[in-house]
Write a protein that holds these residues in place. Structure first.
Motif, short mmCIF file in Angstrom:
data_model
loop_
_atom_site.label_atom_id
_atom_site.label_comp_id
_atom_site.label_asym_id
_atom_site.label_seq_id
_atom_site.Cartn_x
_atom_site.Cartn_y
_atom_site.Cartn_z
N ASP A 8 -17.55 2.99 -36.43
CA ASP A 8 -18.47 2.42 -35.22
C ASP A 8 -19.01 3.78 -34.61
N ASN A 9 -20.40 3.26 -34.44
CA ASN A 9 -21.37 4.48 -34.13
C ASN A 9 -21.32 4.62 -32.26
N GLU A 10 -20.61 3.88 -31.79
CA GLU A 10 -20.76 3.90 -30.42
C GLU A 10 -19.62 5.05 -29.91
N CYS A 11 -20.28 6.01 -29.13
CA CYS A 11 -19.41 7.31 -28.58
C CYS A 11 -18.21 6.47 -27.73
N GLU A 12 -17.12 7.13 -27.93
CA GLU A 12 -15.75 6.61 -27.20
C GLU A 12 -15.88 7.36 -25.85
N ASN A 13 -16.64 8.45 -25.74
CA ASN A 13 -16.40 9.18 -24.39
C ASN A 13 -17.54 8.51 -23.56
N CYS A 14 -18.86 8.40 -23.93
CA CYS A 14 -19.81 7.89 -22.90
C CYS A 14 -20.61 6.62 -23.35
N GLY A 15 -20.09 5.94 -24.51
CA GLY A 15 -20.76 4.87 -25.07
C GLY A 15 -22.30 4.81 -25.55
N TYR A 16 -22.67 6.08 -25.67
CA TYR A 16 -24.08 6.16 -26.32
C TYR A 16 -23.99 6.16 -27.86
N VAL A 18 -24.05 7.01 -31.64
CA VAL A 18 -24.23 8.14 -32.15
C VAL A 18 -24.81 7.85 -33.32
N ASP A 19 -26.12 9.07 -33.72
CA ASP A 19 -26.77 8.79 -34.88
C ASP A 19 -25.94 9.23 -36.00
N ILE A 20 -25.33 10.69 -36.12
CA ILE A 20 -24.79 11.02 -37.16
C ILE A 20 -23.26 11.36 -37.31
N ALA A 21 -22.99 12.56 -36.54
CA ALA A 21 -21.76 12.93 -36.39
C ALA A 21 -21.17 12.95 -35.04
N PHE A 22 -22.21 13.74 -34.29
CA PHE A 22 -22.09 14.21 -32.93
C PHE A 22 -22.86 13.32 -31.83
N CYS A 23 -22.32 12.88 -30.78
CA CYS A 23 -23.26 12.40 -29.95
C CYS A 23 -24.16 13.10 -29.04
N VAL A 31 -15.14 11.06 -34.27
CA VAL A 31 -14.08 10.96 -35.16
C VAL A 31 -12.92 9.83 -34.77
N GLU A 32 -11.86 9.51 -35.80
CA GLU A 32 -11.16 8.70 -35.26
C GLU A 32 -10.12 9.36 -34.63
N THR A 33 -9.78 8.82 -33.49
CA THR A 33 -8.71 9.61 -32.42
C THR A 33 -7.28 9.69 -32.93
N ARG A 34 -6.96 8.57 -33.52
CA ARG A 34 -5.36 9.03 -34.09
C ARG A 34 -5.60 9.62 -35.63
N GLN A 35 -5.09 10.72 -35.73
CA GLN A 35 -5.21 11.49 -36.93
C GLN A 35 -3.68 11.82 -37.59
N THR A 36 -3.68 11.91 -38.94
CA THR A 36 -2.38 12.41 -39.38
C THR A 36 -2.19 13.93 -38.96
N PHE A 37 -0.72 14.06 -39.25
CA PHE A 37 -0.21 15.38 -38.77
C PHE A 37 -0.91 16.67 -39.53
N PRO A 38 -1.19 16.52 -40.96
CA PRO A 38 -1.72 17.75 -41.47
C PRO A 38 -3.16 17.95 -40.93
#
Length: 337
Positions: A8-16, A18-23, A31-38
């Protein structure tokens, strides 16, 4: 921040969007908010390494490269070093907290208490009290053994005695309304405390309030810098950053001096005593030279102009610090309970 990018290219913080990786609006990585332990461990290691690198680089350049941290920050390169405000808060906290954790090497059997004769109060007759103007300013400060004493500056023993004697005194010997208020504070203080207890409370209050006093003085230091430099070329913000970093350097130098002094002075050796003295002297010389060098690197002054300005500013700061220190000591004494 590492992690798997979201589809999903909608920023979870501000809703703007996202073109590539950073808003591009808030800077958060998509990035995915839920991540594995490693991946969580890897994220923690990445942040720790980055902070650790910036932190130690900042301390190194702050101590040994006068003006570089400030100049780099004002040039817009703000990722290389720890930001000035965060740096000052951290160093200030460590400087005033860490020495409290140092072990005490004092032998409890070797503690010397105050000379009992110093605690004996001189008897003053009523006639002498009537014909003498009372002193309501800071009392006699005495070091006796391992104790710090502050005797009452007044010869009155109670508020009742002060009121009765002041009522019959000659007008020119009476306390002014302001002095009377100070006198009440002093009598109430010594009504419940001995000179030794007043000394202990005074030292404790001084130690507690020094960080606040330093923080309050920094805008004055920055203002003096502002007075000596062009207002079109330099903003007060620039002087503020220089001040924050210079005071961080002074606090860090103080911490190093206190640490070295605390441990080396306990070694019963002439060599280490001389070594400590040399280290203290070199540190003091370096703190003065540091200001001249950092100022020249920051403001790009010619050598002679830089020397004259720095000398004048140091002199003005010295006078201001002496005056404000006196006020600070009096304020501390009159606010003891």
């Amino acid at each position: 921040m590492s992690g798997t990018l979201r589809h999903d290219n909608e920023c979870e913080n501000c809703g703007y969007t996202v073109d590539i990786a950073f808003c591009s609006k808030c800077g958060q990585k998509n990035v995915e908010t839920r991540q594995t332990f490693p991946k969580l461990v890897g994220h923690f290691a990445e942040d720790l390494t980055h902070y650790d690198t910036a932190f130690w680089r900042t301390l190194r350049d702050l101590l040994f490269r006068p003006g570089r941290v400030t100049k780099t920050y004002l040039e817009g390169k703000r990722q290389k070093y720890v930001p000035p405000v965060k740096l000052y808060i951290f160093i200030s906290f460590v400087t005033f907290f860490l020495p409290n954790l140092y072990p005490e090497f004092e032998d409890s059997e070797a503690i010397h208490h105050a000379d009992p004769q110093l605690l004996v109060e001189k008897n003053v007759s009523i006639e002498e009290k009537i014909n003498t103007e009372q002193n309501v300013f800071l009392g006699n400060i005495t070091f006796s053994g391992d104790e710090f004493l502050i005797k009452s500056p007044m010869t009155y023993k109670s508020l009742k005695e002060m009121d009765s004697i002041e009522a019959i005194k000659p007008e020119h010997l009476k306390l002014s309304p302001f002095e009377y208020k100070l006198g009440k504070k002093i009598l109430k203080l010594y009504e419940h405390n001995t000179p030794v207890q007043v000394g202990e409370k005074f030292i404790e209050s001084i130690n507690h309030n020094i960080p606040k006093a330093i923080f309050v003085y920094m805008p004055i230091f920055a203002f003096i810098l502002w007075v000596f430099h062009g207002k079109k070329r330099w903003y007060f913000f620039d002087h503020g950053i220089f001040t924050l970093n210079y005071f961080s350097f002074l606090l860090l130098s103080t911490l190093i001096l206190v640490t070295v002094g605390h441990f080396l002075t306990e070694i019963d050796s002439t060599f280490f005593s001389v070594l400590t003295g040399i280290f203290v002297l070199l540190t003091l010389v370096w703190t003065v030279y540091y200001f001249y060098r950092a100022h020249r690197k920051m403001y790009h002054e010619k050598f002679i102009i830089n020397f004259i300005k720095c000398t004048a500013m140091l002199l003005i700061n010295f006078i201001a610090i002496m005056f404000l220190t006196g006020l600070f000591i009096l304020f501390t004494f009159y606010n003891l309970h």
